[in-house]
Design a protein around this motif. Structure first.
Motif, short mmCIF file in Angstrom:
data_model
loop_
_atom_site.label_atom_id
_atom_site.label_comp_id
_atom_site.label_asym_id
_atom_site.label_seq_id
_atom_site.Cartn_x
_atom_site.Cartn_y
_atom_site.Cartn_z
N HIS A 7 43.68 -38.94 15.72
CA HIS A 7 42.99 -37.84 15.03
C HIS A 7 43.26 -36.46 16.26
CE1 HIS A 7 38.88 -35.63 14.10
NE2 HIS A 7 39.76 -34.54 14.29
N GLU A 106 39.78 -34.90 6.78
CA GLU A 106 38.64 -35.61 7.07
C GLU A 106 37.32 -35.10 6.22
OE1 GLU A 106 37.06 -34.48 11.21
OE2 GLU A 106 39.12 -33.44 11.46
N TRP A 135 39.07 -41.13 5.79
CA TRP A 135 38.64 -40.45 6.97
C TRP A 135 37.55 -39.58 7.34
CZ3 TRP A 135 41.28 -42.34 11.38
CH2 TRP A 135 40.75 -41.95 12.95
N THR A 167 37.23 -44.98 8.09
CA THR A 167 37.01 -44.70 9.34
C THR A 167 35.90 -43.60 9.53
OG1 THR A 167 39.20 -45.51 10.39
CG2 THR A 167 37.78 -43.84 11.72
N ASP A 169 34.59 -41.03 12.00
CA ASP A 169 35.11 -40.29 13.34
C ASP A 169 33.90 -39.52 13.97
OD1 ASP A 169 36.70 -39.71 15.44
OD2 ASP A 169 38.15 -38.29 14.07
N SER A 187 35.65 -44.46 15.18
CA SER A 187 36.36 -43.62 15.98
C SER A 187 35.66 -42.69 16.95
CB SER A 187 37.52 -42.88 15.19
OG SER A 187 38.69 -42.40 16.29
N THR A 189 35.57 -39.35 19.64
CA THR A 189 36.57 -38.16 19.96
C THR A 189 36.17 -37.87 21.42
OG1 THR A 189 36.44 -37.62 17.70
CG2 THR A 189 37.29 -35.92 19.24
N ASP A 216 40.17 -41.00 19.97
CA ASP A 216 41.22 -39.84 19.83
C ASP A 216 40.54 -38.61 20.35
OD1 ASP A 216 39.19 -37.94 18.07
OD2 ASP A 216 39.07 -39.85 16.81
N SER A 218 41.07 -35.22 19.44
CA SER A 218 40.71 -34.04 18.48
C SER A 218 41.87 -32.85 18.71
CB SER A 218 39.57 -33.58 18.72
OG SER A 218 39.27 -32.20 17.76
#
Length: 278
Positions: A7, A106, A135, A167, A169, A187, A189, A216, A218
């Motif tokens: 991501h 997303e 997502w 997922t 996030d 996930s 970030t 991730d 971002s």
């Protein structure tokens, strides 16, 4: 070790960032559709944006041997206007056919309003209609727990959602358990000054294990840095984690989730079952 960035908003990054990522062994990145730093003035602006991330960004990334994939949606920060959002949704199927588009995302909530939830639900239905991965963006504000719970409860009660194809996030300590208990992917970030730090991410991996966990960086329009993903890798190494476990978290796990779409070309280095039990 190969790395996948699951991501990152490369439209907000310079070409030099692609070079930096390549030097840090990044072989693929995924760009979810999101806010541009301002509210777009027309649905046509979204059409141009979707064209950019599905056609131009892959060519920038390819210069550095990085595979660029993307997700398409009307994002939660601009979903309050239902009529406007539905105009954007009307041309999303056109982009789902493109060779680098992995699914709907997303999508999610920003202020947890009823209108945001309506558009979230309609895009979930779009993903089901076209058999797409999902997502999800969880709110960045103080109501992250409430917004995450609203979406988890909706999806769990839907009846047709396979949690392995979803997922959530921007997960943090207070939302990870409910996402994991629902069977969804989680996930986390990393940001340089806000939200998760590399240390907090590694703490979570140590508490919850590697199963269905992603990390991730971002790399959006605020203070952010693609390098923070690699800071987390370094943190795991400092703590003495096995190389195989680090590779699972930062390469194979993205392959397991993203590889459910046949367009994603990279393959994991170890089977999913063995990776999570060793």
């Amino acid at each position: 070790m190969k790395v996948i960035e699951p991501h990152i908003h490369m439209i907000a990054r310079t070409t030099q960032d692609y070079e930096r990522m390549a030097r840090m062994h990044t072989v693929a990145c995924c760009e979810p559709a999101f806010w541009a730093g301002y509210d777009r003035t027309s649905p046509e602006a979204f059409y141009d944006y979707f064209t950019h991330i599905s056609e131009f960004e892959p060519t920038r990334a390819a210069q550095y041997n990085i595979q660029h994939y993307c997700w398409i949606c009307i994002n939660p920060k601009e979903a309050e206007n239902v009529a406007f959002s539905r105009k954007v949704i009307s041309f999303i199927p056109e982009f789902l056919k493109k060779p680098t588009v992995l699914g709907i995302g997303e999508i999610g909530l920003n202020l947890n309003t009823r209108n945001e939830m309506i558009i979230f639900e309609e895009q979930v239905e779009l993903a089901l209609e076209y058999d797409q991965l999902i997502w999800i963006h969880t709110p960045h504000l103080k109501d992250k727990f409430k917004g995450t719970k609203m979406m988890v409860d909706y999806l769990k009660g839907h009846g047709k959602i396979n949690p392995d194809r979803v997922t959530f996030d921007h997960c943090e300590e207070h939302t990870l358990k409910m996402v994991r208990d629902g069977g969804f992917w989680a996930s986390m970030t990393i940001y340089p000054g806000t939200k998760n730090s590399p240390g907090r991410v590694v703490d979570a991996l140590e508490i919850y294990g590697l199963e269905k966990m992603l990390v991730d960086a971002s790399g959006d329009w605020g203070p952010s840095d693609p390098g923070t993903l690699h800071d987390a890798i370094f943190e795991m190494r400092k703590r003495g984690h096995k190389d195989a476990h680090i590779e699972t978290a930062f390469y194979s796990n993205p392959c397991y989730f993203l590889g459910q779409n046949h367009k994603f070309k990279l393959k994991p280095t170890i089977s999913r079952e063995n990776a999570w039990t060793t």
